[in-house]
Design an enzyme around this catalytic site. Sequence first.
Site, PDB file in Angstrom:
ATOM      1  CG  ASP A 120      -1.976  -1.103   1.156  1.00  0.00           C
ATOM      2  OD1 ASP A 120      -1.974  -1.869   0.180  1.00  0.00           O
ATOM      3  OD2 ASP A 120      -2.760  -1.218   2.110  1.00  0.00           O
ATOM      4  CE  LYS A 253      -3.976  -4.271   1.047  1.00  0.00           C
ATOM      5  NZ  LYS A 253      -4.631  -3.355   1.979  1.00  0.00           N
ATOM      6  CB  CYS A 311      -2.323  -3.059   5.271  1.00  0.00           C
ATOM      7  SG  CYS A 311      -4.002  -2.370   5.142  1.00  0.00           S
TER       8      CYS A 311
END
Length: 369
Positions: A120, A253, A311
């Site tokens: 990310d 995602k 995450c």
Amino acid sequence: RLKRPDRTDIAMWKSILTFAALVANAANAASSAASTCDSYEEATLLQLPPLSPDEQDEKETTERIEEEHKRTLAAETASETGEATVDGDSADATVSTASMTSGNRPKCVKDGKYGIIVVDMQNDFVEADGSLPVAGAEEIIPTINKLVNELEWDFTTFTEDFHPRDHISFAVNSPLKKEPFDFVTLSYDQSLKICGTEYESIYGPMAAGDCSEKITLASFEQQLWPKHCIQNTEGQQFHADLQIPHDAFILRKGVNSIADSYGAFYDNIGMHLDDDAPPETSFQIETGLFGALQLAGVEQVFLTGVAEDYCVKYTALQALKEGFDVYLVTDATKPVIEAQGQEALEDLKQKGAKLIKSCEVLGTCECSS
């Protein structure tokens, strides 16, 4: 322990991944049609043919996976016959088996096949003026670039949040009038639809209504967030300084409107799914990353990116659960909250993850153990 996949395994997983990709495309199209869109471009983004830009990205990703499958088969054949194979994708024609054995491989770890997951590193998280900035995230980009591009990896993955505008994790979308960083309880029925009559007007056919007399497969506390990483916005894009190899696996995602996804292997429903959940639910909660890593023969994964306490942490926990050896590169990740980051590191250590510095992996300093 993971076993080294043979050709039968590879053929089986290739078929499964192809089918999963078709299911995911169909699900995305249905989700897009069921939600209220802000523009014509958003309404047509995930529809089936003609290909939209997003579907073109998915197609290219699938082609990259298939090419990785071919490399794996070629490497397996070469190892059995003792012959080197030539990678035709490169203009300079590099020898694939040489990179497997004598290239610049990760240091201070046991021999094997390695995968790196960059989590990310998107503008909304990395830029100081992003909608959900992680302090110091921009500082780790050079380290991530070195790890990704100066070492030979058997599989390279970049994950990204790819949320629709009506995503259930956005506080502004909550029918309960909650603020960012508040928590709500989310429950899902046997069809993995969101429970609660308050969600029916927002999510239509994806809402189950009153579940008081229904069997639920998952129920958990979900933290709410400011809007972030909305599909096809500047905030969703990877940071411009990130050097992404052309053959990297790009994993999106959080594409499901009614489920968040902290981990890269499966979404938040999957993290809390009851043990007796029917097997077919796996197609709704999993991303395909496990199968892709297994096809490449990867047994050891290295985690970098943001956020260390969300995450990155949950991706590491999921990787451990799936049987991988997990290394978290401590100077290539940053937490949202420093204290939570330290707690995450301790939790991961206790569960079997190994903490390692980038200089150890790169071979520019001595191994700590």
